[in-house]
Design a protein around this motif. Structure first.
Motif, PDB file in Angstrom:
ATOM      1  N   TYR A  28     -48.366 -15.151 -28.891  1.00 17.94           N
ATOM      2  CA  TYR A  28     -49.325 -15.516 -27.850  1.00 17.94           C
ATOM      3  C   TYR A  28     -48.764 -16.500 -26.821  1.00 17.94           C
ATOM      4  CZ  TYR A  28     -53.933 -16.608 -25.888  1.00 17.94           C
ATOM      5  OH  TYR A  28     -55.001 -16.768 -25.050  1.00 17.94           O
ATOM      6  N   GLY A  29     -47.821 -17.333 -27.241  1.00 18.60           N
ATOM      7  CA  GLY A  29     -47.277 -18.263 -26.271  1.00 18.60           C
ATOM      8  C   GLY A  29     -46.314 -19.263 -26.875  1.00 18.60           C
ATOM      9  N   ILE A  30     -45.674 -19.997 -25.987  1.00 19.56           N
ATOM     10  CA  ILE A  30     -44.836 -21.121 -26.382  1.00 19.56           C
ATOM     11  C   ILE A  30     -45.228 -22.288 -25.499  1.00 19.56           C
ATOM     12  CG2 ILE A  30     -42.901 -19.791 -27.321  1.00 19.56           C
ATOM     13  CD1 ILE A  30     -41.434 -20.152 -24.706  1.00 19.56           C
ATOM     14  N   GLU A  31     -45.273 -23.473 -26.089  1.00 19.61           N
ATOM     15  CA  GLU A  31     -45.750 -24.645 -25.375  1.00 19.61           C
ATOM     16  C   GLU A  31     -44.847 -25.841 -25.651  1.00 19.61           C
ATOM     17  OE1 GLU A  31     -49.644 -24.998 -27.116  1.00 19.61           O
ATOM     18  OE2 GLU A  31     -50.485 -23.421 -25.848  1.00 19.61           O
ATOM     19  N   GLN A  32     -44.705 -26.681 -24.639  1.00 22.27           N
ATOM     20  CA  GLN A  32     -44.034 -27.974 -24.796  1.00 22.27           C
ATOM     21  C   GLN A  32     -42.609 -27.862 -25.340  1.00 22.27           C
ATOM     22  OE1 GLN A  32     -45.615 -30.742 -23.631  1.00 22.27           O
ATOM     23  NE2 GLN A  32     -47.312 -29.413 -23.076  1.00 22.27           N
ATOM     24  N   PHE A  33     -41.883 -26.811 -24.967  1.00 20.84           N
ATOM     25  CA  PHE A  33     -40.514 -26.685 -25.467  1.00 20.84           C
ATOM     26  C   PHE A  33     -39.573 -27.565 -24.670  1.00 20.84           C
ATOM     27  CE2 PHE A  33     -41.569 -23.413 -28.332  1.00 20.84           C
ATOM     28  CZ  PHE A  33     -40.508 -23.341 -29.217  1.00 20.84           C
ATOM     29  N   LYS A  34     -38.699 -28.234 -25.396  1.00 21.30           N
ATOM     30  CA  LYS A  34     -37.663 -29.072 -24.804  1.00 21.30           C
ATOM     31  C   LYS A  34     -36.331 -28.699 -25.455  1.00 21.30           C
ATOM     32  CE  LYS A  34     -40.385 -32.265 -22.669  1.00 21.30           C
ATOM     33  NZ  LYS A  34     -41.475 -31.456 -22.222  1.00 21.30           N
ATOM     34  N   PHE A  35     -35.335 -28.456 -24.623  1.00 22.58           N
ATOM     35  CA  PHE A  35     -33.995 -28.187 -25.123  1.00 22.58           C
ATOM     36  C   PHE A  35     -33.268 -29.510 -25.276  1.00 22.58           C
ATOM     37  CE2 PHE A  35     -35.122 -24.172 -23.052  1.00 22.58           C
ATOM     38  CZ  PHE A  35     -34.787 -23.275 -24.050  1.00 22.58           C
ATOM     39  N   GLY A  36     -32.816 -29.811 -26.504  1.00 22.08           N
ATOM     40  CA  GLY A  36     -32.161 -31.079 -26.783  1.00 22.08           C
ATOM     41  C   GLY A  36     -30.668 -31.062 -26.554  1.00 22.08           C
TER      42      GLY A  36
END
Length: 151
Positions: free
Chosen positions: A90-98
């Motif tokens: 359904y979705g992806i939220e608040q992703f941050k690549f470290g």
């Protein structure tokens, strides 16, 4: 692997770590296939010699979206959600690549059930996802994955 047969069993994991996938090596062949599939042939991903000599990482790196695209594959190693008529990404939220995933790095998905709610027969879950890189303290990414299940 966790086996979930119903909404009630799933709900028991709310706020808890569900588990971790096996380690998966991202090799140059996989990076190249992803580049072909997405038409993203930026040299930092596909030109091994140039990446080694000119790039900031000393090698090629996996596409960030490749590492995201591994979520369904790695998630299936963590949890077997049974008795569902349909499952929807359904979705992806608040992703941050470290940090970047270098060619031949091994990655592992860790999952936590942040929330689960029954929306009139449709189960919406938010899974906290962290992609770890073997031997590195900082993860490749963190964020939330949203799935819908029809039990």
């Amino acid at each position: 692997m966790v086996i979930v047969n119903s909404f009630a069993e799933y709900q028991a994991f709310e706020g808890k770590e569900i588990g971790s996938s096996e380690w998966h090596t991202i090799d140059q062949a996989q990076i190249n296939k992803f580049a072909d599939a997405t038409l993203d042939h930026q040299w930092i991903h596909t030109d091994e010699e140039r990446a080694k000599n000119e790039g900031p990482f000393g090698s090629t790196i996996a596409h960030g979206y490749l590492t995201l695209a591994l979520i369904p594959y790695l998630w299936k190693q963590i949890a077997d959600i049974r008795n569902v008529k349909m499952e929807i990404n359904y979705g992806i939220e608040q992703f941050k690549f470290g940090q970047p995933v270098l060619v031949n790095d091994e990655v592992q998905l860790k999952a936590k059930l942040n929330s689960i709610v029954n929306l009139r027969g449709v189960t919406k879950v938010i899974i906290g996802a962290t992609l770890s890189i073997k031997g590195k303290a900082k993860p490749a990414y963190t964020g939330d994955v949203v799935f819908l299940y029809h039990f």
